[in-house]
Every structure is written in structure tokens, then in C-alpha cells.
Design an enzyme around this catalytic site. Structure first.
Site, mmCIF file in Angstrom:
data_model
loop_
_atom_site.group_PDB
_atom_site.id
_atom_site.type_symbol
_atom_site.label_atom_id
_atom_site.label_comp_id
_atom_site.label_asym_id
_atom_site.label_seq_id
_atom_site.Cartn_x
_atom_site.Cartn_y
_atom_site.Cartn_z
ATOM 1 N N ASP A 1 0.747 -1.142 -0.045
ATOM 2 C CA ASP A 1 -0.104 -0.024 0.022
ATOM 3 C C ASP A 1 0.862 1.306 0.073
ATOM 4 O O ASP A 1 0.453 2.347 -0.168
ATOM 5 C CB ASP A 1 -0.908 0.075 1.106
ATOM 6 C CG ASP A 1 -2.384 -0.798 1.251
ATOM 7 O OD1 ASP A 1 -2.619 -0.474 -0.038
ATOM 8 O OD2 ASP A 1 -2.764 -0.967 2.145
HETATM 9 C C1 GLC Z 1 -1.470 -3.601 5.671
HETATM 10 C C2 GLC Z 1 -2.882 -3.794 4.506
HETATM 11 C C3 GLC Z 1 -2.521 -4.490 3.218
HETATM 12 C C4 GLC Z 1 -1.297 -4.372 2.572
HETATM 13 C C5 GLC Z 1 -0.300 -4.092 3.511
HETATM 14 C C6 GLC Z 1 1.048 -3.682 2.867
HETATM 15 O O1 GLC Z 1 -1.383 -4.977 6.180
HETATM 16 O O2 GLC Z 1 -3.984 -4.273 5.362
HETATM 17 O O3 GLC Z 1 -3.716 -4.429 2.363
HETATM 18 O O4 GLC Z 1 -1.342 -5.121 1.624
HETATM 19 O O5 GLC Z 1 -0.630 -3.377 4.681
HETATM 20 O O6 GLC Z 1 1.199 -2.417 2.482
HETATM 21 C C1 GLC Z 2 -0.595 2.707 6.002
HETATM 22 C C2 GLC Z 2 0.199 1.386 6.407
HETATM 23 C C3 GLC Z 2 -0.089 0.364 5.778
HETATM 24 C C4 GLC Z 2 -1.587 0.085 5.484
HETATM 25 C C5 GLC Z 2 -2.268 1.505 4.940
HETATM 26 C C6 GLC Z 2 -3.579 1.343 4.673
HETATM 27 O O1 GLC Z 2 -0.087 3.256 4.857
HETATM 28 O O2 GLC Z 2 1.707 1.405 6.560
HETATM 29 O O3 GLC Z 2 0.197 -0.989 6.182
HETATM 30 O O4 GLC Z 2 -1.861 -0.997 4.333
HETATM 31 O O5 GLC Z 2 -1.956 2.383 5.738
HETATM 32 O O6 GLC Z 2 -4.257 2.557 4.508
#
Ligand code: GLC
Ligand code: GLC
Length: 813
Positions: free
Chosen positions: A487
Site C-alpha cells: 500500500d
Molecule cells: C496492510 C494492509 C494490506 C497491505 C499491507 C502492505 O497490512 O492491510 O492490504 O497489503 O499493509 O502495505
Molecule cells: C498505511 C500502512 C499500510 C496500510 C495502509 C492502509 O499506509 O503503512 O500498512 O496498508 O496504511 O491504508
């Protein structure tokens, strides 16, 4: 250092001191009514949706930690001393304290000045209420005269509004108190048909429903005025902060035990039967009365606890293993399976780190979570799949999140996370392999929940694949969109405004930045869909999907290989991300995992090279890092990943979710020792002895463990709600132990540590029970030399579908 120990027989983690580094929590409820509960009774409850139907308040990020909960106070009426048997909120040092977190229940016990208290908190299966069963025993040589106070603070339902809209909310609170039951009914007179109730099995000496009356002016939960004085005010809340508190007086002879039951519940009335009498504004309580009465009886409570245990026995019995490694056994048989159920229920919505407000059910998250619970909850997995698919759009894209109560896609976050749709294929395929419910593929499902737009689920899956193929970039690799699995790799955001969301800000046209991760996932998903198509007799389609997967692999060969490992992406300028040419972020874990899982590089030695690079550059004793070297500054072209200090979160922590991908890749390459070694590095039970470093619960996976660039290397954060749970379960059970559901039967193809003599497992699958014995006489750790079912040799590594109980023997060599 440890703060407790595992009790595997009871399937409990027993915490023996209350001041754990962080609140160590558990979950109550498994269908509609849920609660979080910490080892000191902190936490909150909600009905279905932690944002839209919050029953009680909790104060996140508060000092002291973990305030707001299911608190009981005891007061000695002779000495006038008072204390909390769950330690919080008064924090008196008890002579003896234990918290037993079990499957769907928590028991907090303590002894203070000879008064033993034990409270069992749980949700009876199928009910929308929670029970607190308090047992008090007098261990003093003389009689004890005690007061018991209960307390909860009601949330005015919508948790976000409740914590921000004070100009309104200080005026709306309403309650009723009838026959000792406290009813919280804010907004019941207008648009809500639901209310909460808080009941007690004993005759009351008093009650309170206004927070200020109970706590006293400027009072706090650690010293409520009513408890200090030993007297309730019988306050009725009009606005401000409605609470519930019962006051019970009792005397206990030496050695005597008394049981007091409190119930906190949620109830909905049919709109035309809301009031009693009908022309009044009084809650019709006849609909809930019998239920309250029932669960205030000790016999009904005991029965419900037995039913709860039976429910868990049944779920966990689907897979049980006996390996030479106790940490593997404990996690697989108990805690990891349990955590998978919690991620099924919560996705990323409510934990100690997720406020229940910010995120609902994640599309990619819940699809991946399904891999870990599908064998335990097949019917509910089916429903989940269809709900997820209904938030897909006609383009094949998907809402990134949806709200559990409404099941509607979340508009604020929207779509265009280009990996999202592919996970639906992976999840559906896993469901069909488990259940052989082929009909699900013909189930009509709308797009974006729009009536009239229904198409078979199978068509949704086809659109998922097409969505990627319609969005290829300059190298023929998939365009990344707002982000892929990571993300925080935001290649189209270029944001310089403080506070702007990295995930929803897009100011590039998105036609250049490409993701090798999505390429790997595409090949994997296309392969799965080809399997489904072939089994349905759609040979041409199957061939088409296999060809698409092969084409994608060739593109990765050509443009996604960096010489020693797989590249991560191309940015908006077409520059490489995750390459030795980069100053920082030269190698990322995700493409090494997913591309090899999709079979890339296995035939030509590149998988071996990539895995060697992971070992050399990313592996630490605390797990495998997400990337290296960490970003030391903010990169406008990379986004949020570079906003985190080095070693945290996506910027080079051990982002645990990704580790099992590398375990699976190692297993696919035949390296059982390495796969299991990685497995143990992040296994919470194996890390229990490091609890003062790890800090999160030793019984569940956390999202991240601080990486080696961080000052706190080894420290975990964001426990419970993480795809780590499902994926580690998949890695150890399906790829290391090698027991996996296939389209036509149960495949058994272990890749275990060479020094194991073997292992045993019991797997229930499609109506049969398989007692599996794997032997490793030559200590190769892999390669099925011989497979027999009930003594009869079977070709290949797949056990046919059989009813009844069967002995399966596998010899490796
Ligand atoms: C969080 C989110 C997931 C994403 C991950 C890596 O765990 O829930 O959707 O893939 O972060 O950014
Ligand atoms: C933040 C976190 C990531 C997550 C995202 C969701 O960026 O670092 O892990 O998936 O929020 O909005």
C-alpha cells in the site's frame, strides 16, 4: 523474558503478571456480536460493525494505556478499601493474578487480601450478548462484607461521531432502568430500532448511569466516587456520558463462593413493536426479557461455555498435526487457526492498533484471509466470497474496502489498487478446492451491489484477469495503479502536502509505473483460473489463461529480472525500483516470493539466485526484511514507503505477511530446512522467550517486527489483524508439511527439515478423515517416494476423495 506461559491442553495463554509490555488482547464473539478484551479487562464491544454499531467506549492511544473496559470493583465494607480484580483501573498489586486467554473467552483471576475473584468473559454461541461470570471466594478466616460495582461506558453507537461530535452528543444520551436492568437507548426514539442492555443476576443496592455521578466531579476510573464511598447515586443519564454500573452488597463466610452474572447485550426490535405501550417512548422489553432471564442463570451460562468449547473443538479438528517442533504444533493446531478466525471476522477493522473506525473489510485482505479459514468455515467463506465479489466493479476493478454492516464499497478510498481483483481468483480457487462446491461459480453476483447487474461469479473472475491485461504498461508489465500489495509503494501520488493520503492521492496519469509483483500474482491467478476452467470443461479458456500466464512470465524474464533477483517495479519515469542500480531499496522481498510461487525461475536457476539474495541481504534473526537498504529520506516518486523511518513498517521492517511467501518459494525450490528456519524466526510461540523485545502477544502474529535499521530491532507492532496469519498457516500446512486441498483430492507433498523423522497429521476433507503419517527415512525432507491409502499404493502425490476414516502413509526419499 516471559509474562506468562502456554497451556496447550486448555488451549490457553496464561498471563501471570498484569503489566505486559502492551495490552495483550483476545476476542470475544464469532458471528454478530464481538468484543476485544485485554489481559486487564480493557476493550470494547460492538454489533457487526466496530464503527457503525459500537456498544461501549474505549480510549485509544491513552495514558495510562488501555482505558475503557469491562470493569468490576470490589470494596471491603469494613476496611473501606477497594480494588479491581482485573488490576486495571485501580492497579492494586494483587497477591496472585492470572489472565487466561482462551478460544473465544477470557478468564481474569486474582486474589487481594484474601478475596479471590475470577471473571469469565465470553459470548454464548449464536447470541448477541456477552456474559461476565464473576466468582468470588472468601479465603479469609473470617466473614467478609463486600460491595461489588460493575461498570461500562456506553458509546453513542457511531464510534467516529461519538469521539468528535460533542456539541450534539452531550445532549442526546438516554437510558432506562427497570428491575435492575440498565437500558442504553440513545436515538432509540427516532431512527434506531436497537438498544443495549446491562443486567445483573443479583438484587441491587443501587446503580448509576451518568458517568459524572459514578466517578464524581473530575473523577477517573481508578477512583470512582461511588466506589470510594460505597454508595451509588441511582443516577439517570440525560445527555452527557451514559454509563452502566450495578452495585451489589454481599457477605461471604470463610471459604464461601458466590457467583454473580452480568450481561451486556445488543437487541433490535421490529419497528412496529418498538414501544410498550405502543403510543409511548418506552422500550418494548418483552422481546428481550426471556433472553436476559435465561442467561442470568448459572446453568445456562455453564451450558453456553460448553457449547463454545465444542464449537472450537470442531473447527480445530479439521487439521491437527504432530511434528517434532512444539512451536509448529502449537501455532498450527491452536493459535494460528484461531487467529485466522479472528481475521475472518475483523479483516483490518478492530484491534488494539485498528480503531474500528478507519478501515472496514479490505478486498485484498479478506480474500487472502480466506486462505486461512476456508477449511474451518466453508459456508461462511462462501458468503464472504460473494460479498467481496459484489463490491467488484464492471471494469473488473474492486473497491479497496467495504463496511461490514452495509456490505457496500467504501467510496472515500475507492478503487484502482491494481492487485485487488486478482486476489478474488486466488480465494475462489481455494474455496472450490476445499469444498468442491462448483456451483458457486454460477452464483449470480452484482457489480458494485447494483441490482440488475448480476453475472456469475465465474464471469467476475474472468474480468479480474482482464482487468490486468487491459492495464499493461510500456514493458508489457501490469500498471500498478494507486498501489499493489504494498500500500505504501505509491508510484503515482507525488505528494508534498502534509496529511494528504498517499493511497487516494493520484496526480500522475498512471500509464507508466508498473509492478512486477502484480505480474507474479497475475501468473499465479491465471494458473488457478485455468485449473477451474479446465475442470469445468472450458478447455479453450483454460489454454488461453495458461498462455497468458506464460506470456507474463516471459515479460518478467525480459524486463523483471535484475541479474540476481526479481525487480520490484518501474516508477513513473520508467526508472527501476528494487534494482542494484538504485541507491536505496535495491532488493524487495515481495517479487522474490510471489514470482517463485508462480513458478518463475524454478527451471532456469533464477529462483535459486533470488532466494540466495534474500538469504544474504534480507534475512535477519527476527525475520526477513521487506527491502534493503532502507530509504533514508523521502522519495517523492516512491511515496509512503519512504515516509517511515528506516526499519519500520513498509520501509524495511520484517513485514511478516511477506515472509511466508519466501517460505513457500523455498519449499517450492525443495529447501525444507530454510523454509522451516524462516518459519521459526517469526513464529510468535518460538519468540515467547523474547517477550520483552517482541512486546506484542506471544500467541498471535503481528504485522511487523522492526527491522535491523530500527533502534528497536525485533519489536513487533500491529498484532492480530494481518494477512500474516493466513499466509503462515498456508506456508506451514500446505507447503512445508505439504498437505493441501487440490481440485481433485488432497495433495500431500511435504518439504520438511531434513533431520525430522517425519510427522503425523489428521485432516478432515470433503467428508473424509485422513490420518496421515509421513516418514522421512533417508532424511531428504522431500520427494514422495511412496504413497499408500489404507495400505494400497496410489500413483502421484494426491489422495482421492473418500468418505469415512483412512490411513495415509507417505514415504519421502
Ligand atoms: C496492510 C494492509 C494490506 C497491505 C499491507 C502492505 O497490512 O492491510 O492490504 O497489503 O499493509 O502495505
Ligand atoms: C498505511 C500502512 C499500510 C496500510 C495502509 C492502509 O499506509 O503503512 O500498512 O496498508 O496504511 O491504508
Amino acid at each position: 523474558m516471559r509474562y506468562g506461559h502456554f497451556d496447550d491442553k486448555q488451549r490457553e495463554y496464561v498471563i501471570t503478571r498484569p503489566d505486559t509490555p502492551l495490552p495483550w488482547i483476545n476476542y470475544l464473539g464469532s458471528q454478530d456480536y464481538f468484543g476485544l478484551i485485554s489481559n486487564t479487562a480493557g476493550g470494547y464491544s460492538f454489533y457487526r460493525d466496530a464503527r457503525l454499531r459500537r456498544l461501549t467506549r474505549y480510549r485509544y492511544n491513552h495514558a495510562p494505556l488501555d482505558v475503557g473496559g469491562r470493569y468490576i470493583y470490589l470494596r471491603d465494607r469494613d476496611s473501606k478499601e477497594f480494588w479491581s480484580p482485573s488490576w486495571q483501573p485501580t492497579r492494586h498489586a494483587a497477591e496472585h493474578y492470572t489472565c487466561r486467554h482462551g478460544l473465544g473467552y477470557t478468564i481474569i483471576g486474582s486474589t487481594y487480601q484474601g478475596i479471590e475473584a475470577e471473571t469469565t468473559y465470553f459470548v454464548p454461541p449464536g447470541q448477541s450478548l456477552e456474559v461476565w461470570r464473576l466468582r468470588l471466594t472468601n479465603r479469609r478466616p473470617k466473614p467478609a462484607r463486600l460491595s461489588v460495582f460493575s461498570s461500562v461506558e456506553f458509546c453513542l453507537w457511531e464510534a467516529q461521531d461519538d469521539s468528535t461530535n460533542f456539541q450534539r452528543n452531550f445532549s442526546t444520551g438516554q437510558v432506562e432502568v427497570v428491575d435492575g436492568v440498565i437500558y442504553h437507548k440513545t436515538e432509540y426514539r427516532e431512527r434506531r430500532d436497537h438498544f443495549a442492555y446491562f443486567a445483573c443476576s443479583e438484587k441491587l443496592a443501587g446503580f448509576d448511569t451518568q458517568r459524572e455521578a459514578f466517578l464524581g466531579p473530575y473523577g477517573g476510573w481508578e477512583r470512582p466516587a461511588a466506589v470510594v464511598k460505597g454508595r451509588s447515586q441511582n443516577s439517570v443519564a440525560h445527555g452527557w456520558a451514559p454509563i452502566g454500573s450495578h452495585h451489589v452488597r454481599l457477605s461471604l463466610k470463610p471459604g464461601e463462593t458466590r457467583e454473580i452474572i452480568f450481561l451486556l447485550g445488543y437487541h433490535e426490535n421490529p419497528p412496529d413493536q418498538k414501544f410498550d405501550p405502543p403510543d409511548s417512548q418506552t422500550i418494548n422489553k418483552r422481546t428481550v426479557g426471556p433472553l436476559i432471564e435465561r442467561y442470568l442463570s448459572p446453568a445456562a451460562v455453564a451450558q453456553a461455555l460448553t457449547a463454545l468449547r465444542a464449537e472450537w473443538d470442531k473447527r480445530l479438528a479439521v487439521l491437527q498435526v504432530r511434528t517434532p517442533d512444539p512451536d509448529t504444533n502449537r501455532m498450527l493446531n491452536i493459535w494460528n487457526a484461531y487467529q485466522n478466525n479472528v481475521t475472518f471476522n475483523m479483516s483490518r477493522s478492530a484491534s488494539y492498533f485498528e480503531s474500528g473506525i478507519g478501515r472496514g473489510m479490505g478486498f485484498r485482505d479478506s480474500n487472502q484471509d480466506l486462505l486461512g479459514f476456508v477449511h474451518m468455515l466453508p459456508e461462511r467463506a462462501r458468503e464472504r466470497l460473494l460479498d467481496l465479489a459484489a463490491t467488484q466493479m464492471e471494469s473488473g476493478g474492486a473497491y479497496h474496502q467495504y463496511q461490514p454492516l452495509t456490505k457496500r464499497g467504501n467510496f472515500d478510498v475507492g478503487s484502482n489498487f491494481n492487485d485487488d481483483p486478482l486476489w478474488l481468483i486466488v480465494a475462489t480457487s481455494a474455496y472450490v478446492k476445499e469444498t468442491s462446491d462448483w456451483e458457486v461459480l454460477d452464483e449470480p453476483v452484482p457489480y458494485d451491489n447494483k441490482p440488475g447487474s448480476e453475472q456469475p461469479l465465474y464471469e467476475h473472475l474472468q474480468r479480474s484477469l482482464r482487468y490486468t491485461l487491459d492495464r499493461l504498461g510500456p514493458h508489457g508489465l501490469p500498471l500498478i495503479g494507486r498501489a499493489d500489495w504494498n500500500d505504501c509503494l505509491n508510484l503515482n501520488a507525488f505528494t508534498t502536502t502534509p496529511g494528504e493520503s498517499f493511497q487516494t492521492t493520484v496526480n500522475k496519469d498512471g500509464k507508466v509505473a508498473e509492478s512486477i509483483f502484480i505480474a507474479g500474482l497475475f501468473a499465479l491467478a491465471a494458473d488457478e483460473l485455468a485449473g477451474l476452467a479446465a475442470a469445468r470443461g472450458a478447455k479453450a479458456q483454460a489454454a488461453e489463461y495458461l498462455a497468458a500466464a506464460a506470456r507474463m512470465s516471459r515479460v518478467v524474464d525480459e524486463h523483471g529480472w535484475d541479474g540476481q533477483w526479481f525487480l520490484r517495479a518501474y516508477d513513473d519515469a520508467g526508472a527501476k525500483v528494487g534494482s542494484r542500480e538504485c541507491a536505496e531499496g535495491q532488493i524487495f522481498i515481495e517479487p522474490q516470493g510471489i514470482c517463485i510461487m508462480a513458478g518463475m525461475g524454478l527451471a532456469d536457476g533464477r529462483a535459486e539466485q533470488a532466494l540466495a539474495a534474500v538469504r544474504e541481504r534480507l534475512a535477519t534473526p527476527h525475520g526477513v526484511l521487506l527491502q534493503q537498504p532502507a530509504y533514508s529520506r523521502y522519495y517523492l516518486n516512491l511515496g509512503e514507503i519512504s515516509s517511515y523511518p528506516p526499519g519500520y513498517k513498509e520501509n524495511a521492517s520484517v513485514f511478516c505477511h511477506t515472509n511466508p511467501w519466501v517460505m513457500i518459494a523455498e519449499a517450492r525450490a525443495g529447501h525444507g530446512d530454510q523454509a522451516h528456519d524462516y518459519y521459526r524466526r517469526i513464529n510468535p510461540s518460538a519468540r515467547e522467550k523474547l517477550s520483552d523485545v517482541h512486546r506484542c502477544e506471544p500467541y498471535v502474529y503481528a504485522q511487523t517486527i522492526a527491522g535491523r535499521d530500527a533502534a528497536t530491532h525485533g519489536e513487533a507492532k500491529n498484532s492480530w489483524l494481518t494477512g500474516t496469519a493466513a499466509w503462515n498457516y498456508v506456508a506451514i500446512s500446505q507447503w512445508i508439511l505439504g498437505i493441501r486441498a487440490g481440485l481433485h483430492g488432497l495433495e500431500i507433498d511435504p518439504v520438511i527439515p531434513a533431520n525430522w523423522d517425519g510427522f503425523e497429521a489428521t485432516r478432515r476433507y470433503r467428508g473424509g478423515v485422513y490420518h496421515i503419517r509421513v516418514r522421512n527415512p533417508q532424511h531428504t525432507g522431500h520427494g514422495v517416494k511412496q504413497l499408500t491409502v489404507d495400505g494400497q499404493p496410489v500413483e502421484g502425490a494426491s489422495v482421492p476423495v473418500l468418505k469415512g476414516e483412512h490411513e495415509v502413509e507417505v514415504v519421502l526419499g
